[in-house]
Design a protein around this motif. Structure first.
Motif, PDB file in Angstrom:
ATOM      1  N   THR A  23     -11.489  -0.060  -4.148  1.00 33.63           N
ATOM      2  CA  THR A  23     -10.826  -1.211  -4.777  1.00 33.63           C
ATOM      3  C   THR A  23      -9.356  -1.251  -4.402  1.00 33.63           C
ATOM      4  O   THR A  23      -8.658  -0.227  -4.481  1.00 33.63           O
ATOM      5  CB  THR A  23     -10.962  -1.134  -6.306  1.00 33.63           C
ATOM      6  N   ILE A  24      -8.885  -2.444  -3.980  1.00 28.15           N
ATOM      7  CA  ILE A  24      -7.455  -2.659  -3.729  1.00 28.15           C
ATOM      8  C   ILE A  24      -6.890  -3.320  -4.986  1.00 28.15           C
ATOM      9  O   ILE A  24      -7.394  -4.347  -5.449  1.00 28.15           O
ATOM     10  CB  ILE A  24      -7.229  -3.577  -2.517  1.00 28.15           C
ATOM     11  N   SER A  25      -5.861  -2.720  -5.525  1.00 30.93           N
ATOM     12  CA  SER A  25      -5.271  -3.282  -6.749  1.00 30.93           C
ATOM     13  C   SER A  25      -3.753  -3.250  -6.672  1.00 30.93           C
ATOM     14  O   SER A  25      -3.168  -2.445  -5.945  1.00 30.93           O
ATOM     15  CB  SER A  25      -5.749  -2.507  -7.985  1.00 30.93           C
ATOM     16  N   GLY A  26      -3.125  -4.151  -7.441  1.00 31.45           N
ATOM     17  CA  GLY A  26      -1.660  -4.212  -7.510  1.00 31.45           C
ATOM     18  C   GLY A  26      -1.045  -4.771  -6.242  1.00 31.45           C
ATOM     19  O   GLY A  26      -1.728  -5.161  -5.298  1.00 31.45           O
ATOM     20  N   GLY A  27       0.259  -4.814  -6.200  1.00 30.89           N
ATOM     21  CA  GLY A  27       0.991  -5.279  -5.025  1.00 30.89           C
ATOM     22  C   GLY A  27       0.841  -6.774  -4.804  1.00 30.89           C
ATOM     23  O   GLY A  27       0.364  -7.522  -5.661  1.00 30.89           O
ATOM     24  N   THR A  28       1.249  -7.190  -3.622  1.00 32.11           N
ATOM     25  CA  THR A  28       1.150  -8.604  -3.249  1.00 32.11           C
ATOM     26  C   THR A  28       0.431  -8.733  -1.918  1.00 32.11           C
ATOM     27  O   THR A  28       0.412  -7.808  -1.107  1.00 32.11           O
ATOM     28  CB  THR A  28       2.553  -9.235  -3.130  1.00 32.11           C
ATOM     29  N   LEU A  29      -0.154  -9.908  -1.710  1.00 34.58           N
ATOM     30  CA  LEU A  29      -0.884 -10.194  -0.475  1.00 34.58           C
ATOM     31  C   LEU A  29      -0.216 -11.375   0.206  1.00 34.58           C
ATOM     32  O   LEU A  29      -0.138 -12.472  -0.357  1.00 34.58           O
ATOM     33  CB  LEU A  29      -2.351 -10.510  -0.788  1.00 34.58           C
ATOM     34  N   THR A  30       0.298 -11.147   1.412  1.00 34.52           N
ATOM     35  CA  THR A  30       0.970 -12.205   2.159  1.00 34.52           C
ATOM     36  C   THR A  30       0.381 -12.294   3.559  1.00 34.52           C
ATOM     37  O   THR A  30       0.406 -11.312   4.312  1.00 34.52           O
ATOM     38  CB  THR A  30       2.483 -11.926   2.268  1.00 34.52           C
ATOM     39  N   ASP A  31      -0.169 -13.464   3.878  1.00 38.55           N
ATOM     40  CA  ASP A  31      -0.762 -13.685   5.208  1.00 38.55           C
ATOM     41  C   ASP A  31      -1.749 -12.589   5.585  1.00 38.55           C
ATOM     42  O   ASP A  31      -1.784 -12.094   6.724  1.00 38.55           O
ATOM     43  CB  ASP A  31       0.335 -13.788   6.276  1.00 38.55           C
ATOM     44  N   GLY A  32      -2.548 -12.177   4.617  1.00 38.06           N
ATOM     45  CA  GLY A  32      -3.590 -11.204   4.889  1.00 38.06           C
ATOM     46  C   GLY A  32      -3.146  -9.766   4.929  1.00 38.06           C
ATOM     47  O   GLY A  32      -3.906  -8.889   5.327  1.00 38.06           O
ATOM     48  N   VAL A  33      -1.898  -9.484   4.530  1.00 38.35           N
ATOM     49  CA  VAL A  33      -1.369  -8.125   4.555  1.00 38.35           C
ATOM     50  C   VAL A  33      -0.879  -7.755   3.158  1.00 38.35           C
ATOM     51  O   VAL A  33      -0.177  -8.529   2.509  1.00 38.35           O
ATOM     52  CB  VAL A  33      -0.217  -7.991   5.562  1.00 38.35           C
ATOM     53  N   TYR A  34      -1.258  -6.537   2.674  1.00 38.71           N
ATOM     54  CA  TYR A  34      -0.860  -6.071   1.344  1.00 38.71           C
ATOM     55  C   TYR A  34       0.461  -5.302   1.415  1.00 38.71           C
ATOM     56  O   TYR A  34       0.753  -4.610   2.391  1.00 38.71           O
ATOM     57  CB  TYR A  34      -1.926  -5.142   0.760  1.00 38.71           C
TER      58      TYR A  34
END
Length: 674
Positions: free
Chosen positions: A135-146
């Motif tokens: 599971t990927i959790s938290g952070g931000t996702l911009t243009d397909g990159v965490y």
């Protein structure tokens, strides 16, 4: 002198006619045998008809002997475009509001573009590409990159790896290697028409937020730059679709599922989410299925009863009897079926239930009929008890005791259950406190495990892990190892309250064992300390009906030679001591199915009778052959005798002619002398 005519030249006798009449007398025993054989053949054909009728009846009883036939529920979805639903017998009737707000999907990643699908990438050095899922959790996702995200490995999903070298270090070769490995990822090639058009696209084969990928590359730097993907760090691939769960509410209660098929969000119900939207689900008792089942039971019996009546009856108008009129075998089948239907059933949870109570009764002609009004009332008042009248049903008073099976030797009745020992699973607990710091697993680490009688080398994914991360990785690695997977062997790995690694086999009973062997790379002692051999599991122990039962894992099976022989119960938990009772009943359909099988089996009643008839027919054939041989000899003798007679009469005629000529000459000489 040969006979050249059907009429004797010398005797004037019609020899062929005479021989034919003589032979017809001689053939009377043969005719009697042929008539006897015809009678046997007619009876054999009748038994074939009877066997077919009983087999048809048996098939019907086998289908009606399933409890699910009489315990089904019917589901109705107001808008079937939003979701579908199926209910099992454990579902509860009612109306439910279901609101689907998100559908599950799989994660999709792609590499940067390459100029060719087939061109080599890197030096061709042997490289290991490992896949983990979580599971990927938290952070931000911009243009397909965490950025700023965390990755938590899913311990329930196996890790997997592939090897790339100079033979397959192209996009096409990597694609084929991934697909051939069957490790939970599907690889495809896509061309976008740009200057560097060719991309490798990776998609998890599972939907759900726990199926996000983490890809580790050990070896060639060019392949690392192409395929290394860690959502918490280096991301050389771009995410196009994030892994996500189905999200829905049932009567306002939030439900999340890794797939679009959701089981047990409502007890006993499976929901298939199709699109976002809201609709209602109605679950009701499927009374029509019960009515159909009861009517099919009556129909099947009446068809058998009609077939038996035709074969064994007497037609007063035509003054002819059936082929099995007075036959003991047919009469026995008829009597045993009727006796079973008129007998009472033991072991019913509801002791007041009977065929007559649900409106099924015998008529004057021996057939069964259904009183629809009585059946409707019975369904309304005792829906859950009707199955016991027809099917084999076991109902335990303890919710942690499940009925799982029985044998033909199991007798219906109510039996007390006593558990003297609960089943346990094998476990191995380490001696190293892993909560105090991180553990590093070196490249090419492999450890030998022996679990539940299966031994295999387990390859661990390199990296640095917290205690919980190490447990998740280890569980995935063990359960994903081919030898364990094919043998249905698995473990659960956790960190206990002391920070120690705990491995527990998923199997219960004395066959459950865990031990650790040799290792390469990082030693098993790094995370297990001195622990190498675990505590073996034990089988459940107890009694059923006061008789000691055989324990295997969580299953207790009634002892051979007792009333509970073959009765199998699963003890899934609870306490030691008295655990209530099991009410075991064998319904009419199930009992009649077994009775019919005793008639039609290879050593059954009908087979024994037909075997005897075939033996008699064979013996008649031998007798006929012997008579045919004797008749041939008799006919040859008759012909020889008539030939001899013709020769004798011909000779006598010749002598008579000669004497007449001589006497005539003497008479002539005498006359001339005078």
């Amino acid at each position: 002198m040969a006979i050249t005519s059907s009429t004797g030249l010398a005797s004037g006798i019609d020899i062929e006619t005479t021989i034919s009449k003589l032979m017809s007398v001689e053939q009377k025993p043969l005719i009697a045998l042929a008539q006897k054989e015809a009678a046997y053949q007619a009876k054999l054909s009748a038994y074939g008809t009877l066997s077919s009728a009983v087999s048809t009846f048996q098939t019907a009883m086998a289908n009606l002997g399933k409890a699910s036939t009489f315990e089904s529920l019917k589901t109705t979805v107001a808008d079937t475009a939003i979701f579908g639903a199926k209910a099992s017998a454990s579902a509860i009737a009612g109306t439910y509001q279901v609101n689907v707000t998100q559908l599950a999907q799989a994660q999709t990643l792609s590499t940067t573009g390459q100029t060719s699908k087939t061109a080599s990438i890197g030096s061709g050095a042997t490289t290991t590409i490992s896949f983990q899922f979580g599971t990927i959790s938290g952070g931000t996702l911009t243009d397909g990159v965490y950025s700023g995200a965390t990755f938590t490995q899913d311990a329930e999903q196996a890790t997997g790896s592939i090897t790339i070298d100079s033979s397959n270090n192209s996009l096409q070769g990597i694609r084929d290697a991934i697909n051939a490995a069957n490790i939970g990822v599907t690889a495809t090639l896509v061309s976008d028409g740009s200057a560097n058009p060719d991309k490798l696209v990776l998609t998890s084969t599972k939907t759900g937020e726990t199926s996000s990928m983490k890809i580790t590359v050990d070896g060639d730097a060019a392949l690392q730059n192409l395929l290394e993907y860690d959502p918490t760090g280096t991301q050389n691939l771009v995410q196009h679709n994030a892994a996500q769960n189905t999200q829905l509410t049932v009567n306002g209660m939030a439900i999340s599922s890794a797939t679009n098929t959701i089981s047990e969000a409502i007890q006993g119900v499976t929901i298939d989410a199709l699109k976002i939207g809201q609709s209602s689900l109605t679950i009701v008792k499927d009374t029509s299925a019960v009515e159909t089942g009861v009517n099919n039971f009556v129909k099947a019996y009446n068809e058998l009863n009609t077939a038996l009546a035709t074969l064994t009856g007497y037609n007063a108008e035509t003054k002819t009897g059936g082929a099995l009129l007075g036959d003991a075998t047919a009469r026995t089948i008829q009597e045993q079926v009727r006796k079973m239907l008129t007998g009472s059933l033991e072991g019913l949870s509801n002791t007041t239930m009977s065929l007559s109570k649900i409106g099924v009764a015998f008529q004057k002609d021996g057939s069964l009929a259904v009183d629809s009004a009585k059946l409707t009332k019975a369904i309304s008042e005792n829906y859950g008890d009707i199955a016991g009248l027809f099917a084999t049903v076991g109902k335990a008073t303890d919710s942690l005791v499940n009925f799982t099976g029985s044998s033909n030797a199991t007798k219906a009745g109510s039996y007390d259950i006593v558990v003297t020992r609960l089943a346990t699973q094998a476990s191995l607990t380490g001696t190293v406190n892993l909560s105090a710091g991180n553990t590093t697993i070196a490249p090419n680490t492999a450890i030998s495990f022996s679990i539940d009688g299966v031994t295999a080398k387990v390859t661990l994914t390199e990296g640095t892990y917290t205690g919980k991360q190490l447990a998740a990785m280890l569980q995935s690695a063990i359960n994903g190892t081919a030898a364990f997977k094919s043998a249905d062997v698995a473990v659960t790995a956790t960190i206990d309250g002391n920070g120690n690694l705990s491995l527990v086999s998923d199997r219960y009973g004395s066959a459950s064992k865990i031990s650790v062997g040799s290792s390469t790379g990082t030693s098993a002692a790094t995370f297990l300390g001195t622990a190498r051999t675990g505590t073996d599991g034990v089988d459940v122990a107890g009694t059923i009906g006061g008789r000691t039962a055989t324990g295997s894992g969580q299953s207790l099976t009634g002892a051979t030679g007792t009333d509970v022989e073959g009765l199998k119960l699963e003890i899934v938990g609870g306490a030691i001591g008295a655990r209530g009772r099991i009410d075991f009943s064998q319904g009419y359909a199930d009992r009649l199915n077994k009775l019919a099988e005793s008639f039609t089996s290879t050593d059954g009643l009908i087979a024994s009778r037909t075997t005897g008839i075939n033996a008699s027919i064979k013996d008649l054939g031998k007798q006929s052959d012997a008579i045919e041989t004797r008749l041939t000899s008799i006919e040859a003798r008759y012909r020889a005798q008539f030939t001899a007679l013709e020769v004798m009469i011909s000779n006598m005629n010749s002598t008579s002619t000669f004497l007449s000529q001589q006497l005539a000459q003497i008479s002539s000489l005498s006359s001339s002398k005078k």
